[in-house]
Design a protein around this motif. Structure first.
Motif, PDB file in Angstrom:
ATOM      1  N   MET A  25       0.854  -1.176   0.000  1.00 18.51           N
ATOM      2  CA  MET A  25       0.000   0.000   0.000  1.00 18.51           C
ATOM      3  C   MET A  25       0.892   1.229   0.000  1.00 18.51           C
ATOM      4  SD  MET A  25      -3.044   0.998   2.616  1.00 18.51           S
ATOM      5  CE  MET A  25      -4.290   2.086   1.978  1.00 18.51           C
ATOM      6  N   ILE A  26       0.458   2.245  -0.719  1.00 21.24           N
ATOM      7  CA  ILE A  26       1.181   3.515  -0.777  1.00 21.24           C
ATOM      8  C   ILE A  26       0.247   4.601  -0.256  1.00 21.24           C
ATOM      9  CG2 ILE A  26       2.355   5.191  -2.241  1.00 21.24           C
ATOM     10  CD1 ILE A  26       2.670   2.852  -4.309  1.00 21.24           C
ATOM     11  N   ILE A  27       0.704   5.318   0.775  1.00 16.40           N
ATOM     12  CA  ILE A  27      -0.075   6.420   1.332  1.00 16.40           C
ATOM     13  C   ILE A  27       0.737   7.690   1.133  1.00 16.40           C
ATOM     14  CG2 ILE A  27      -1.254   7.340   3.363  1.00 16.40           C
ATOM     15  CD1 ILE A  27      -1.137   4.454   4.535  1.00 16.40           C
ATOM     16  N   ASP A  28       0.323   8.494   0.180  1.00 16.47           N
ATOM     17  CA  ASP A  28       1.071   9.704  -0.177  1.00 16.47           C
ATOM     18  C   ASP A  28       0.121  10.651  -0.899  1.00 16.47           C
ATOM     19  OD1 ASP A  28       2.895  11.608  -1.383  1.00 16.47           O
ATOM     20  OD2 ASP A  28       4.475  10.118  -1.115  1.00 16.47           O
ATOM     21  N   ASP A  29       0.194  11.926  -0.569  1.00 21.84           N
ATOM     22  CA  ASP A  29      -0.690  12.904  -1.203  1.00 21.84           C
ATOM     23  C   ASP A  29      -0.229  13.300  -2.603  1.00 21.84           C
ATOM     24  OD1 ASP A  29       1.467  14.173   0.229  1.00 21.84           O
ATOM     25  OD2 ASP A  29       0.505  16.098  -0.139  1.00 21.84           O
ATOM     26  N   GLU A  30       0.997  12.977  -2.960  1.00 17.91           N
ATOM     27  CA  GLU A  30       1.523  13.346  -4.283  1.00 17.91           C
ATOM     28  C   GLU A  30       1.306  12.189  -5.271  1.00 17.91           C
ATOM     29  OE1 GLU A  30       2.819  16.194  -5.454  1.00 17.91           O
ATOM     30  OE2 GLU A  30       2.454  17.155  -3.518  1.00 17.91           O
ATOM     31  N   LYS A  72       7.870  -9.749  -6.062  1.00 20.38           N
ATOM     32  CA  LYS A  72       7.180  -9.991  -4.804  1.00 20.38           C
ATOM     33  C   LYS A  72       6.015  -9.032  -4.576  1.00 20.38           C
ATOM     34  CE  LYS A  72      11.199 -11.930  -2.567  1.00 20.38           C
ATOM     35  NZ  LYS A  72      10.899 -13.318  -2.488  1.00 20.38           N
ATOM     36  N   THR A  73       5.614  -8.323  -5.600  1.00 18.21           N
ATOM     37  CA  THR A  73       4.538  -7.352  -5.455  1.00 18.21           C
ATOM     38  C   THR A  73       3.239  -7.921  -6.010  1.00 18.21           C
ATOM     39  OG1 THR A  73       6.082  -5.519  -5.640  1.00 18.21           O
ATOM     40  CG2 THR A  73       3.786  -5.022  -6.037  1.00 18.21           C
ATOM     41  N   GLY A  74       2.200  -7.842  -5.199  1.00 17.41           N
ATOM     42  CA  GLY A  74       0.868  -8.246  -5.642  1.00 17.41           C
ATOM     43  C   GLY A  74       0.009  -7.007  -5.840  1.00 17.41           C
ATOM     44  N   GLN A  75      -1.167  -7.033  -5.279  1.00 21.21           N
ATOM     45  CA  GLN A  75      -2.094  -5.897  -5.334  1.00 21.21           C
ATOM     46  C   GLN A  75      -1.458  -4.690  -4.646  1.00 21.21           C
ATOM     47  OE1 GLN A  75      -5.408  -5.871  -6.560  1.00 21.21           O
ATOM     48  NE2 GLN A  75      -5.485  -3.704  -6.069  1.00 21.21           N
ATOM     49  N   ILE A  76      -1.505  -3.537  -5.297  1.00 22.80           N
ATOM     50  CA  ILE A  76      -0.990  -2.308  -4.694  1.00 22.80           C
ATOM     51  C   ILE A  76      -2.175  -1.393  -4.428  1.00 22.80           C
ATOM     52  CG2 ILE A  76       0.492  -0.286  -4.971  1.00 22.80           C
ATOM     53  CD1 ILE A  76       2.238  -1.990  -6.863  1.00 22.80           C
ATOM     54  N   PHE A  77      -2.418  -1.127  -3.150  1.00 19.17           N
ATOM     55  CA  PHE A  77      -3.475  -0.204  -2.744  1.00 19.17           C
ATOM     56  C   PHE A  77      -2.877   1.182  -2.620  1.00 19.17           C
ATOM     57  CE2 PHE A  77      -4.405  -4.327  -0.691  1.00 19.17           C
ATOM     58  CZ  PHE A  77      -5.579  -4.643  -1.361  1.00 19.17           C
ATOM     59  N   GLU A 105     -11.874  -1.266   7.518  1.00 14.52           N
ATOM     60  CA  GLU A 105     -12.940  -2.117   6.977  1.00 14.52           C
ATOM     61  C   GLU A 105     -12.356  -3.481   6.619  1.00 14.52           C
ATOM     62  OE1 GLU A 105     -15.096  -0.221   3.826  1.00 14.52           O
ATOM     63  OE2 GLU A 105     -15.479   1.571   5.016  1.00 14.52           O
ATOM     64  N   HIS A 106     -11.787  -4.147   7.619  1.00 18.49           N
ATOM     65  CA  HIS A 106     -11.054  -5.386   7.382  1.00 18.49           C
ATOM     66  C   HIS A 106     -11.920  -6.508   6.808  1.00 18.49           C
ATOM     67  CE1 HIS A 106     -12.533  -5.790  11.493  1.00 18.49           C
ATOM     68  NE2 HIS A 106     -12.520  -7.088  11.289  1.00 18.49           N
ATOM     69  N   GLU A 107     -13.164  -6.618   7.233  1.00 18.23           N
ATOM     70  CA  GLU A 107     -14.019  -7.692   6.705  1.00 18.23           C
ATOM     71  C   GLU A 107     -14.267  -7.498   5.211  1.00 18.23           C
ATOM     72  OE1 GLU A 107     -17.518  -8.061   9.125  1.00 18.23           O
ATOM     73  OE2 GLU A 107     -16.330  -8.418  10.933  1.00 18.23           O
ATOM     74  N   GLU A 110     -13.040  -8.676  -0.543  1.00 19.68           N
ATOM     75  CA  GLU A 110     -12.712  -8.175  -1.878  1.00 19.68           C
ATOM     76  C   GLU A 110     -11.327  -8.581  -2.354  1.00 19.68           C
ATOM     77  OE1 GLU A 110     -13.511  -4.057  -2.815  1.00 19.68           O
ATOM     78  OE2 GLU A 110     -15.142  -4.023  -1.347  1.00 19.68           O
ATOM     79  N   PHE A 111     -10.386  -8.681  -1.435  1.00 21.04           N
ATOM     80  CA  PHE A 111      -8.997  -8.969  -1.785  1.00 21.04           C
ATOM     81  C   PHE A 111      -8.459 -10.104  -0.909  1.00 21.04           C
ATOM     82  CE2 PHE A 111      -9.870  -4.394  -2.162  1.00 21.04           C
ATOM     83  CZ  PHE A 111      -9.688  -4.216  -3.525  1.00 21.04           C
ATOM     84  N   PRO A 112      -8.988 -11.305  -1.056  1.00 19.76           N
ATOM     85  CA  PRO A 112      -8.639 -12.394  -0.143  1.00 19.76           C
ATOM     86  C   PRO A 112      -7.152 -12.744  -0.113  1.00 19.76           C
ATOM     87  CG  PRO A 112      -9.864 -13.224  -2.032  1.00 19.76           C
ATOM     88  CD  PRO A 112      -9.914 -11.731  -2.105  1.00 19.76           C
ATOM     89  N   ASP A 113      -6.440 -12.522  -1.195  1.00 21.05           N
ATOM     90  CA  ASP A 113      -5.020 -12.857  -1.235  1.00 21.05           C
ATOM     91  C   ASP A 113      -4.104 -11.664  -0.970  1.00 21.05           C
ATOM     92  OD1 ASP A 113      -5.676 -15.490  -1.924  1.00 21.05           O
ATOM     93  OD2 ASP A 113      -5.748 -14.988  -4.059  1.00 21.05           O
ATOM     94  N   SER A 114      -4.678 -10.482  -0.783  1.00 22.49           N
ATOM     95  CA  SER A 114      -3.857  -9.276  -0.675  1.00 22.49           C
ATOM     96  C   SER A 114      -4.165  -8.393   0.522  1.00 22.49           C
ATOM     97  CB  SER A 114      -4.038  -8.434  -1.936  1.00 22.49           C
ATOM     98  OG  SER A 114      -3.724  -9.165  -3.090  1.00 22.49           O
ATOM     99  N   PHE A 115      -5.128  -8.775   1.323  1.00 16.87           N
ATOM    100  CA  PHE A 115      -5.525  -7.920   2.440  1.00 16.87           C
ATOM    101  C   PHE A 115      -5.281  -8.640   3.753  1.00 16.87           C
ATOM    102  CE2 PHE A 115      -8.153  -5.705   5.441  1.00 16.87           C
ATOM    103  CZ  PHE A 115      -8.064  -4.391   5.034  1.00 16.87           C
TER     104      PHE A 115
END
Length: 134
Positions: free
Chosen positions: A1-6, A22-27, A41-43, A48-53
């Motif tokens: 996951m990437i959290i950045d305003d830019e 080694k990178t899968g889904q990128i949020f 919202e873990h459930e 939605e992303f069973p292999d990435s969350f």
């Protein structure tokens, strides 16, 4: 996951991460509050992303509007204590700040495993962070 305003920084980091095997889904999130709402919202995330969350590694900027990186870390700490699912999430600060006090503050969180300057980020630094998790 990437959290950045830019958006440009998110794009560049995403391109580097995709070069890794080694990178899968990128949020992505543009601020800490948006990311916290997504992670809380873990459930739904698991459904939605069973292999990435949840995401294994989160790259977090410090200076963002609405909710900055350190405020996010404080709030995520609470979420992590209450939900064991988040024990596998680790963070790397991805920031333009090279201030020693920011580095020390980031390292005070046990789940922060790296501190990377945006100016010097490489695929090798990403792989070094992954190696710390094994």
């Amino acid at each position: 996951m990437i959290i950045d305003d830019e958006s440009t920084d998110r794009y560049i980091l995403k391109r580097v991460l995709k070069k890794s095997d080694k990178t899968g889904q990128i949020f992505e999130a543009s601020n800490g509050q948006e990311a916290l709402l997504f992670l809380a919202e873990h459930e739904r995330g698991i459904k939605e992303f069973p292999d990435s969350f949840p995401p294994l590694i989160v790259f977090l900027d410090i200076n963002m509007p609405i909710m900055g990186g350190f405020e996010f870390l404080e709030e995520f700490s609470k979420l992590r204590k209450n939900k064991t699912i988040y024990q596998t999430c680790f963070f790397a600060m991805f920031t333009s700040s090279d201030m020693q006090q920011d580095i020390e503050r980031a390292e005070s969180f046990e789940f922060v495993k790296g501190y990377i300057s945006k100016a010097t980020f490489t695929l090798e630094k990403y792989k070094a962070i992954l190696a710390q998790l094994n």
